[in-house]
Design an enzyme around this catalytic site. Structure first.
Site, PDB file in Angstrom:
ATOM      1  N   ASP A   1       0.863  -1.174   0.000  1.00  0.00           N
ATOM      2  CA  ASP A   1       0.000   0.000   0.000  1.00  0.00           C
ATOM      3  C   ASP A   1       0.903   1.229   0.000  1.00  0.00           C
ATOM      4  OD1 ASP A   1      -2.255   1.589   0.060  1.00  0.00           O
ATOM      5  OD2 ASP A   1      -3.194   0.500   1.705  1.00  0.00           O
TER       6      ASP A   1
ATOM      7  N   GLU B   1     -17.335   9.453   5.252  1.00  0.00           N
ATOM      8  CA  GLU B   1     -16.704   8.168   5.552  1.00  0.00           C
ATOM      9  C   GLU B   1     -15.790   7.805   4.399  1.00  0.00           C
ATOM     10  OE1 GLU B   1     -19.428   4.905   5.767  1.00  0.00           O
ATOM     11  OE2 GLU B   1     -20.575   5.522   4.024  1.00  0.00           O
TER      12      GLU B   1
END
Length: 698
Positions: A277, A625
Site C-alpha cells: 500500500d 466516511e
C-alpha cells in the site's frame, strides 16, 4: 530509543548480508533495444523473457523498477510504467467510464455472476483506454488495485463501503467473481491484473492505521480474514495482491513471516507479484521503527516477497528507488532476491502483452465505443436495481402513477457524488434521485427542497460569478512549470470556471507540464447572506480581498475532500479573488460554494404540506466516511464513524416533515450501517439505496 527490532520480531532478517553480484499515463520515450532481444521473443515463455530482461539491467535501473512509478529504460526498450490504477466499481481512467454501485451495495445483490459481468465490463473499458493511449504514444495502466476484500467487521469503519461486507464466504465468492472478470480467461494473456487488497486483517480504524498492532488469534486469521484472499489467489489466480499498513501480531503486514512467507508464498504457492500500500514500506522504518533506515525497510520487505513499493507519498519514488539499490550495495539483501521480484514484475507486464505486437493481444481491436457504452450503462442499472433493499413498506410503495404532487426533501436527492461513492471515475451521465423521480412521474408536480444545510451540494462557482482582472467572464489562469509559482508562466489564459470535473467545451483543463497554478479575478455573489466557500483540491489556497480564508495545503496525504469556510457575502460586491495551487495535483482547482439557508426545515415542511406524498433522500456520503480523511464532525472522525446514528440535521428533517401528516418514504444512501430507529417506527417506507452508481436515480 526502544528496541524496535525486537518489538517487530525482524532483527534476524535485517542482519547485513554479503553483497552479491494519472486516479495516469506516461509519455513514450524513444526506444533502442538490442536487436533480437529475447524479452521481445513471443515464442519464449514469459518467465524466461523476464529473466533475460532483468539480467541486462544495472543495479540503479533495477532499483528504479521497484517503485510504482517505474522509469523507462530506453536502451532495453522498456517504457515507463505506473503500476497504480484503480477499478473498485469502475475503471478509474482518464476517459469517462461506467460507474457501478459501491461494493457494499453489490454484496446486497447476492449475485456473484453479476459482479463477474461487471468485472468483465470494467476490464474492457480499461483495455479500450490502454489502446487509445497507445495510439497517442502514451502508456496507461493495466494493473488495477482492486478488489477490496477486507472483512467489514466493525460497522464504524469508513472503508467498509469498499468491501463486500462482514461475511468471509460471501466476500470470497464476490472476490473470485470480480478477479476472474477483470483478468479474463485467455490462456496466454491477462486482460488486466487484479490486485486483492489489503492483505490482511485490515478493517480500521483509519486514524491509527500507520501505528496500530492488531492482536488476532491464528484461528481468527484463518477463519475470518484469510478465506477471501485464499479464494482470490488459489481459486481465481489473482496475479497480484497488496499488503496492508497495519501490524499483525507485532510484524508489519508488508514484512510478516506468517502472512507473506508461510502462507502466501508458502502454503498457497503464490507466484504473482505483491505491491505495498502507498507508504507502507516507509512505515516499516519511520512509522513502526522496525528498521534503522529506509533501505533496511526495503530489504526486509523484499525478503518477504513484496515486489513493488507504492512510494508516491512521503519520500517519493526517486528516493524510494535509491533505497532499493542501496539495500543491495549495503549488503542488506542479495541482488538475487531483488532479481526474483523483478522477474515477477516483468512476467506480469509481458503477460499483459506490453512487449508484444498489439495485433497478437486479444483485446487490441476492441472498439472505442465499448468505453462508457450503453450496454455497460444498462448493466450499471441492473446492478443498482439488484442492490437496493426494501427495509419497510406499509403499502405506500410502489407509488401510484396517479399521484399528483410529490415533495422531495433531503440534501442527497440532487447530488451526483453520493451516487458514485469513493475510488470512482466520473461517468459521462449520471441520474440523481431527483432526476429519477421526475422521469418516473412526468405528469406530477414535483417540488424539491433540500431541508438542511448539512451535506448539501457544494457547487462549482459558476462563470456568471467570475470576472477576470480585465473584466472578461472567467478567471485569469497562469500555469507554471515550477512547483512554487516561480519563473514565467508556461501558459496564461482565461478559464471560464474553476471546476476540474467539468469537461465540456471551453472547460478548464490541465496545462501540459503545469506543476503549479495561480487564478485571479473577482467573485460576485448573486444574493447577500452567509455562504460556505472553499476549494475542492488538495494543495490549494483561497484569498478574498487579500485575506487568506482557506488553506488546503496542510497534510496533503489526508485531504480527500473540499475544505471550506463560512462568511458573509454582499450581493453585487466584487471580491478580489486569488487561488493558488502549489504544487499542482490536478490543476485546475475546483472553486466551490453554497448559500446557507436560514430555515431549511421550515421550507421543507411547507413543501410537504402542499404535497400528496413526501420522498426523503437522506443518509451519509463518501465525504464523511472513507480513507484516512481530515474529517472531525459529530459522529465522524478521520474517515470512520464514532456512532451509527443518522446525522442529527437529517433526523430532525424527517421529524419536521412527518409532523405534516403526509405519507413519507425514506431513501437511505450510505456505505455503512445507519441507525434509523425513528424512521423505522414513523416512516411509511424505507429503501436502502447504498451508493448506487451512475444509474442509481433511475
Amino acid at each position: 530509543m526502544r528496541n524496535s527490532l525486537a518489538a517487530c520480531a525482524l532483527a534476524l532478517l535485517l542482519a547485513p548480508l554479503a553483497a552479491s553480484a494519472q486516479p495516469g499515463t506516461m509519455p513514450a520515450m524513444p526506444m533502442n533495444p538490442p536487436p533480437n532481444a529475447p524479452w521481445f521473443d513471443t515464442s519464449l515463455p514469459a518467465g524466461q523473457r523476464a529473466e533475460a530482461l532483468v539480467s541486462q539491467m544495472t543495479l540503479e535501473e533495477k532499483g528504479q523498477q521497484m517503485v510504482n512509478r517505474a522509469n523507462a529504460i530506453p536502451r532495453l526498450g522498456v517504457p515507463a510504467y505506473n503500476w497504480w490504477s484503480e477499478a473498485l466499481h469502475g475503471a478509474v481512467i482518464r476517459s469517462r467510464a461506467t460507474v457501478f454501485p459501491e461494493p457494499v451495495g453489490l454484496a446486497a445483490t447476492f449475485d456473484p455472476a453479476l459482479v463477474h459481468e461487471m468485472g468483465t465490463a470494467i476490464s474492457t473499458e480499461a483495455r479500450v483506454e490502454y489502446n487509445m493511449e497507445l495510439r497517442n504514444h502514451q502508456y496507461a495502466g493495466l494493473d488495477f488495485w482492486s478488489p477490496n476484500i477486507n472483512i467489514f467487521r466493525d460497522p464504524r469503519w469508513g472503508r467498509g463501503q469498499e468491501t463486500y461486507g462482514e461475511d468471509p464466504f460471501l466476500t470470497s465468492q464476490f472476490g473470485v467473481a470480480f478477479v476472474t472478470g477483470l483478468q479474463g480467461d485467455d490462456p496466454h494473456y491477462i486482460k488486466v491484473v487484479a490486485t486483492p487488497k489489503h492483505y490482511v486483517v485490515h478493517s480500521g480504524p483509519e486514524p491509527t492505521r500507520h501505528e496500530m498492532d492488531v492482536k488476532v488469534s491464528r484461528h481468527d486469521e484463518e477463519d475470518t480474514y484469510l478465506p477471501a484472499f485464499r479464494a482470490a489467489i488459489v481459486d481465481a489466480h489473482a496475479e497480484s495482491a497488496m499488503c496492508a499498513y497495519n501490524r499483525i501480531n507485532g510484524q508489519p503486514a508488508c514484512a510478516n513471516d506468517f502472512l507473506l512467507t508461510d502462507t502466501l508464498r508458502g502454503a498457497w504457492g503464490f507466484k504473482g507479484y505483491m505491491t505495498s500500500d502507498c507508504g507502507a514500506i516507509r512505515d516499516i522504518y519511520s512509522g513502526y521503527h522496525c528498521t534503522a533506515s529506509l533501505a533496511a525497510a526495503a530489504a526486509v520487505s523484499l525478503k518477504h516477497g513484496v515486489d513493488t513499493d507504492c512510494a508516491d507519498f512521503g519520500e517519493g519514488p526517486v528516493a524510494a528507488a535509491k533505497a532499493y539499490s542501496d539495500a543491495v550495495t549495503q549488503g542488506l539483501v542479495p541482488q538475487a532476491v531483488m532479481d526474483e521480484s523483478l522477474k515477477r514484475l516483468f512476467t506480469a507486464r509481458i503477460r499483459l502483452g506490453m512487449f508484444d505486437p498489439p495485433a497478437m493481444v486479444p483485446w487490441s481491436k476492441l472498439p472505442d465505443s465499448d468505453l462508457d457504452s450503453e450496454a455497460h450503462r444498462a448493466l450499471a442499472l441492473r446492478a443498482a436495481r439488484e442492490s437496493m433493499v426494501l427495509l419497510k413498506n406499509n403499502g405506500l410503495l410502489p407509488l401510484k402513477k396517479t399521484v399528483k404532487r410529490i415533495a422531495v426533501v433531503g440534501p442527497l436527492a440532487d447530488q451526483i457524488p453520493v451516487l458514485l461513492g469513493n475510488y470512482n471515475n466520473q461517468p459521462s451521465r449520471a441520474v440523481t434521485a431527483l432526476d429519477g423521480i421526475k422521469a418516473a412521474f412526468p405528469g406530477a408536480q414535483i417540488t424539491y427542497v433540500p431541508g438542511t444545510n448539512f451535506l448539501r451540494n457544494l457547487d462549482a462557482v459558476p462563470a456568471t460569478a467570475l470576472t477576470t482582472p480585465e473584466g472578461q467572464p472567467g478567471v485569469k489562469a497562469e500555469y507554471f512549470s515550477s512547483t512554487d509559482l516561480s519563473g514565467v508562466p508556461s501558459v496564461t489564459r482565461t478559464d471560464p470556471v474553476l471546476d476540474f470535473t467539468f469537461r465540456g467545451p471551453g472547460a478548464a483543463s490541465e496545462a501540459p507540464g503545469a506543476r503549479s497554478a495561480r487564478f485571479t479575478g473577482t467573485l460576485t455573489a448573486p444574493q447577500s447572506g452567509t455562504w460556505e466557500i472553499g476549494v475542492g483540491t488538495p494543495g490549494a489556497k483561497l484569498w478574498l480581498d487579500g485575506k487568506l480564508i482557506v488553506d488546503n495545503t496542510i497534510d496533503l496525504e489526508h485531504q480527500r475532500g473540499p475544505k471550506t469556510t463560512q462568511m458573509a457575502l454582499q450581493q453585487g460586491h466584487r471580491y478580489a479573488l486569488r487561488v493558488e495551487q502549489t504544487p499542482s495535483r490536478g490543476t485546475p482547482v475546483r472553486l466551490v460554494w453554497r448559500h446557507i439557508v436560514a430555515d431549511p426545515q421550515g421550507a421543507a415542511a411547507i413543501a410537504a404540506r402542499n404535497a400528496d406524498v413526501v420522498i426523503a433522500v437522506v443518509g451519509i456520503t463518501s465525504q464523511l466516511e472513507g480513507e484516512e480523511m481530515n474529517v472531525n464532525l459529530p459522529g465522524f472522525k478521520g474517515g470512520d464513524r464514532t456512532n451509527l446514528d443518522m446525522p442529527k440535521e437529517e433526523a430532525d428533517l424527517l421529524k419536521a416533515v412527518k409532523t405534516t401528516g403526509k405519507p413519507m418514504a425514506v431513501v437511505l444512501m450510505n456505505g455503512s450501517a445507519l441507525a434509523v430507529n425513528w424512521a423505522a417506527a414513523n416512516a411509511d417506507a424505507i429503501l436502502d439505496a447504498w451508493y448506487p452508481g451512475e444509474e442509481g436515480g433511475t
